[in-house]
Design a protein around this motif. Sequence first.
Motif, short mmCIF file in Angstrom:
data_model
loop_
_atom_site.label_atom_id
_atom_site.label_comp_id
_atom_site.label_asym_id
_atom_site.label_seq_id
_atom_site.Cartn_x
_atom_site.Cartn_y
_atom_site.Cartn_z
N ALA A 1 0.80 -1.28 -0.10
CA ALA A 1 0.03 0.01 -0.22
C ALA A 1 0.77 1.35 0.03
CB ALA A 1 -0.76 -0.02 1.28
N THR A 2 2.00 1.35 0.82
CA THR A 2 3.07 2.48 0.64
C THR A 2 3.60 2.65 -0.84
OG1 THR A 2 4.69 1.17 1.27
CG2 THR A 2 3.42 2.10 3.05
N LEU A 3 3.40 1.69 -1.56
CA LEU A 3 3.84 1.74 -2.83
C LEU A 3 2.51 1.97 -3.93
CD1 LEU A 3 6.62 -1.07 -3.08
CD2 LEU A 3 6.78 1.43 -2.77
N ASN A 4 1.41 2.36 -3.22
CA ASN A 4 0.24 2.51 -3.91
C ASN A 4 -0.39 1.49 -4.60
OD1 ASN A 4 0.19 5.33 -3.07
ND2 ASN A 4 1.52 5.80 -4.69
N HIS A 5 -0.24 0.07 -4.08
CA HIS A 5 -1.00 -1.02 -4.98
C HIS A 5 -2.22 -0.77 -4.53
CE1 HIS A 5 -1.97 -4.98 -5.75
NE2 HIS A 5 -1.09 -5.13 -6.44
N PRO A 6 -3.03 -0.56 -5.49
CA PRO A 6 -4.66 -0.45 -5.32
C PRO A 6 -5.30 -1.65 -4.16
CG PRO A 6 -4.14 -0.17 -7.51
CD PRO A 6 -2.97 -0.79 -6.87
N MET A 7 -5.11 -2.92 -4.73
CA MET A 7 -5.78 -3.89 -3.96
C MET A 7 -5.28 -4.32 -2.67
SD MET A 7 -8.71 -4.86 -5.28
CE MET A 7 -8.91 -6.20 -4.17
N ALA A 8 -4.03 -4.01 -2.55
CA ALA A 8 -3.22 -4.09 -1.19
C ALA A 8 -3.66 -2.97 -0.16
CB ALA A 8 -1.73 -3.92 -1.38
#
Length: 168
Positions: A107-114
């Motif tokens: 999520a910190t890398l802007n992965h949508p589903m994460a």
Amino acid sequence: QLDDYPQALLFKANLYEEGYILDKDEKKAFDIYFDLANKGLFERFLAHCYEEGIGTEVNKELAFKYYQIAASKDDAEAMYQLGCLYDYGQGTEENKKEAFNWYQKAATLNHPMATYNAGISYIFGEGVSKSVDTGCRMLDKAIKLGVSDAKDVLKDFKLVHGKWTPKH
């Protein structure tokens, strides 16, 4: 020589896997992914083959291993997939805390589903201390990253004085 261009080999493997332009041949795709991974490149694609049985037998343990390698190289998709494997105990023991940790990293890398899954984890307190406010903020971010399912969850909450709370 195509071997000198790993990105081109990856593209060729994708074409074989999906059957675009080239005739679909999952075994050829797997063989290319395998060769690339053994050169320390694009391990996530080999992990996916092992996870889904693309050109090889399903082997969740090997999928887990190769996702770990890719995640150690800051591959957000591999981080997300590790979270899923931990979440459901596939290829490793179920561990909600580890699942959350990997979702959060991706999520910190802007992965949508994460981002979505980390938000859900916060809302329900799975693998992390429960925080409806933080979870809703993550879901709001997931919406901005294109996860429409997050809208369905967020509709059950409201923003009051800058803090998310349940509507009921």
